[in-house]
Scaffold this active site. Structure first.
Site, PDB file in Angstrom:
ATOM      1  N   CYS A 111       1.795   4.730   9.322  1.00  0.00           N
ATOM      2  CA  CYS A 111       2.601   3.910   8.421  1.00  0.00           C
ATOM      3  C   CYS A 111       4.037   4.423   8.452  1.00  0.00           C
ATOM      4  CB  CYS A 111       2.036   4.014   7.013  1.00  0.00           C
ATOM      5  SG  CYS A 111       3.067   3.247   5.761  1.00  0.00           S
ATOM      6  N   CYS A 158       4.915   5.970   4.818  1.00  0.00           N
ATOM      7  CA  CYS A 158       4.333   7.204   4.263  1.00  0.00           C
ATOM      8  C   CYS A 158       3.677   8.085   5.319  1.00  0.00           C
ATOM      9  CB  CYS A 158       3.325   6.879   3.161  1.00  0.00           C
ATOM     10  SG  CYS A 158       1.743   6.280   3.784  1.00  0.00           S
ATOM     11  N   CYS A 193      -0.932  -0.775   3.633  1.00  0.00           N
ATOM     12  CA  CYS A 193      -1.294   0.632   3.751  1.00  0.00           C
ATOM     13  C   CYS A 193      -1.982   1.041   2.453  1.00  0.00           C
ATOM     14  CB  CYS A 193      -0.036   1.466   3.975  1.00  0.00           C
ATOM     15  SG  CYS A 193      -0.338   3.244   3.889  1.00  0.00           S
ATOM     16  N   CYS A 250       0.196   3.905   0.415  1.00  0.00           N
ATOM     17  CA  CYS A 250       1.462   3.658  -0.289  1.00  0.00           C
ATOM     18  C   CYS A 250       1.662   2.200  -0.668  1.00  0.00           C
ATOM     19  CB  CYS A 250       2.643   4.162   0.531  1.00  0.00           C
ATOM     20  SG  CYS A 250       3.012   3.151   1.981  1.00  0.00           S
ATOM     21  N   CYS A 265      -2.776  -8.429  12.757  1.00  0.00           N
ATOM     22  CA  CYS A 265      -1.474  -8.809  13.292  1.00  0.00           C
ATOM     23  C   CYS A 265      -0.427  -8.043  12.487  1.00  0.00           C
ATOM     24  CB  CYS A 265      -1.328 -10.324  13.112  1.00  0.00           C
ATOM     25  SG  CYS A 265       0.201 -10.978  13.755  1.00  0.00           S
TER      26      CYS A 265
HETATM   27 ZN   LIG Z   1       1.900   3.895   3.875  1.00  0.00          ZN
END
Ligand SMILES: [Zn+2]
Length: 135
Positions: free
Chosen positions: A48, A51, A97, A100, A122
């Site tokens: 990510c 984070c 995610c 976060c 996607c």
């Molecule tokens: Zn994240």
């Protein structure tokens, strides 16, 4: 819902570029075929960009020709959070995610791609950062 990583809007704005902020924190979408990982085949783990949580692996990435990096499965199902998204007059499944809460993209299924799951995560390139495999 509380996330493990919680930051104020001001903090996110300070840490992310305007383009990253628009996608990750405002559920924007980067233009098709422009993202840096659309055709990437490098082996590694995609984290990510907000984070650093490990989200996807190159081993589940496939060529969907849709213009965005596509994966048929996340690295761990608990790494992502799926939410119903009724914006833009459609019912879609948003992918965030789980650590976060940042927006990653959408997941579609039953499109007939020859993958083990028939799902297509996607994902915006700008939501990810590839950590290439060592060696
Ligand atoms: Zn994240």
């Amino acid at each position: 819902m509380a996330y493990e990583v919680e930051k104020t809007d001001e903090q996110w704005r300070a840490e992310l570029s305007p383009a990253e902020y628009e996608v990750l924190r405002r559920a924007g979408t980067e233009p098709a075929f422009r993202g840096e990982y659309t055709d990437t085949k490098t082996a590694g783990v995609y984290g990510c960009r907000a984070c650093g949580a490990e989200l996807f692996r190159s081993t589940e990435k496939f060529e969907s020709h849709c213009g965005w990096p596509s994966f048929f499965d996340p690295k761990d199902s608990s790494a992502v959070e799926l939410l119903e998204d009724r914006t833009h007059g459609m019912v879609r499944t948003e992918v965030r995610c789980a650590r976060c809460g940042s927006h990653l993209g959408h997941v579609f299924e039953g499109e007939g791609y020859p993958t083990p799951t028939d799902q297509r995560y996607c994902i915006n390139s700008i939501s990810l950062r590839l950590e290439p495999e060592a060696g």
